[in-house]
Design a protein around this motif. Structure first.
Motif, PDB file in Angstrom:
ATOM      1  N   PRO A  18       0.818  -1.228   0.000  1.00 16.81           N
ATOM      2  CA  PRO A  18       0.000   0.000   0.000  1.00 16.81           C
ATOM      3  C   PRO A  18       0.852   1.278   0.000  1.00 16.81           C
ATOM      4  O   PRO A  18       0.464   2.283  -0.594  1.00 16.81           O
ATOM      5  N   LEU A  19       2.014   1.218   0.632  1.00 17.68           N
ATOM      6  CA  LEU A  19       2.901   2.377   0.649  1.00 17.68           C
ATOM      7  C   LEU A  19       3.384   2.705  -0.763  1.00 17.68           C
ATOM      8  O   LEU A  19       3.365   3.871  -1.189  1.00 17.68           O
ATOM      9  N   LEU A  20       3.790   1.690  -1.502  1.00 18.55           N
ATOM     10  CA  LEU A  20       4.225   1.911  -2.884  1.00 18.55           C
ATOM     11  C   LEU A  20       3.081   2.437  -3.746  1.00 18.55           C
ATOM     12  O   LEU A  20       3.283   3.321  -4.585  1.00 18.55           O
ATOM     13  N   GLU A  21       1.882   1.923  -3.521  1.00 16.05           N
ATOM     14  CA  GLU A  21       0.714   2.411  -4.265  1.00 16.05           C
ATOM     15  C   GLU A  21       0.431   3.873  -3.931  1.00 16.05           C
ATOM     16  O   GLU A  21       0.082   4.661  -4.810  1.00 16.05           O
ATOM     17  N   ASP A  22       0.593   4.243  -2.669  1.00 18.97           N
ATOM     18  CA  ASP A  22       0.417   5.645  -2.273  1.00 18.97           C
ATOM     19  C   ASP A  22       1.436   6.542  -2.967  1.00 18.97           C
ATOM     20  O   ASP A  22       1.092   7.612  -3.465  1.00 18.97           O
ATOM     21  N   PHE A  23       2.697   6.107  -2.983  1.00 11.94           N
ATOM     22  CA  PHE A  23       3.717   6.898  -3.670  1.00 11.94           C
ATOM     23  C   PHE A  23       3.373   7.047  -5.154  1.00 11.94           C
ATOM     24  O   PHE A  23       3.487   8.139  -5.715  1.00 11.94           O
ATOM     25  N   GLN A  24       2.937   5.955  -5.784  1.00 15.73           N
ATOM     26  CA  GLN A  24       2.561   6.037  -7.194  1.00 15.73           C
ATOM     27  C   GLN A  24       1.437   7.050  -7.401  1.00 15.73           C
ATOM     28  O   GLN A  24       1.477   7.861  -8.321  1.00 15.73           O
ATOM     29  N   ARG A  29      -0.243  12.422  -9.293  1.00 20.05           N
ATOM     30  CA  ARG A  29      -0.974  13.686  -9.092  1.00 20.05           C
ATOM     31  C   ARG A  29      -0.051  14.883  -9.177  1.00 20.05           C
ATOM     32  O   ARG A  29      -0.375  15.897  -9.791  1.00 20.05           O
ATOM     33  N   SER A  30       1.106  14.765  -8.543  1.00 21.20           N
ATOM     34  CA  SER A  30       2.072  15.863  -8.542  1.00 21.20           C
ATOM     35  C   SER A  30       2.578  16.134  -9.953  1.00 21.20           C
ATOM     36  O   SER A  30       2.708  17.291 -10.363  1.00 21.20           O
ATOM     37  N   ARG A  31       2.845  15.084 -10.690  1.00 24.18           N
ATOM     38  CA  ARG A  31       3.321  15.248 -12.068  1.00 24.18           C
ATOM     39  C   ARG A  31       2.274  15.963 -12.910  1.00 24.18           C
ATOM     40  O   ARG A  31       2.588  16.918 -13.632  1.00 24.18           O
ATOM     41  N   SER A  32       1.038  15.522 -12.814  1.00 26.77           N
ATOM     42  CA  SER A  32      -0.045  16.156 -13.563  1.00 26.77           C
ATOM     43  C   SER A  32      -0.177  17.627 -13.189  1.00 26.77           C
ATOM     44  O   SER A  32      -0.306  18.499 -14.056  1.00 26.77           O
TER      45      SER A  32
END
Length: 112
Positions: A18-24, A29-32
């Motif tokens: 779940p941590l990796l999914e959160d980072f993804q 979102r940040s990239r967009s």
């Protein structure tokens, strides 16, 4: 903190996946956000540099997740790798909050 009833691979899946999914999610979102918004409080170079950092972190997280998945959750990630990701997510949150705050203050001025 460790649940001694969970075997090591299950603990990794419970925490790390779940941590990796959160980072993804947050890096996407940040990239967009950084690709679509013009930030008046940052120079174009600063914004471009932050976007480059986010893209690099996205690649790192995607690679980590692929390794994690390919090994059936048998691989962990060192805190020295996770901390820069966490710091970058926090930096992106702060930039987004400042942008929203600025947008809100401009809206209030328009309402007056």
């Amino acid at each position: 903190m460790r649940d001694s009833n969970l075997p090591e691979p299950e603990l990794l899946k419970t925490v790390l996946q779940p941590l990796l999914e959160d980072f993804q999610y947050w890096f996407a979102r940040s990239r967009s956000f950084l690709e679509t918004e013009e930030l008046s409080f940052m120079s174009q170079h600063e914004q471009s540099d932050l976007l480059t950092q986010v893209k690099k972190a996205q690649e790192e997280v995607n690679t980590a997740k692929m390794l994690f998945t390919a090994t059936g959750g048998q691989v962990g990630i060192d805190m020295a790798t996770l901390m820069p990701w966490h710091q970058l997510v926090t930096k992106c949150w702060n930039v987004a909050m400042r942008f929203r705050s600025q947008q809100n203050s401009w809206q209030h001025k328009d309402d007056i």
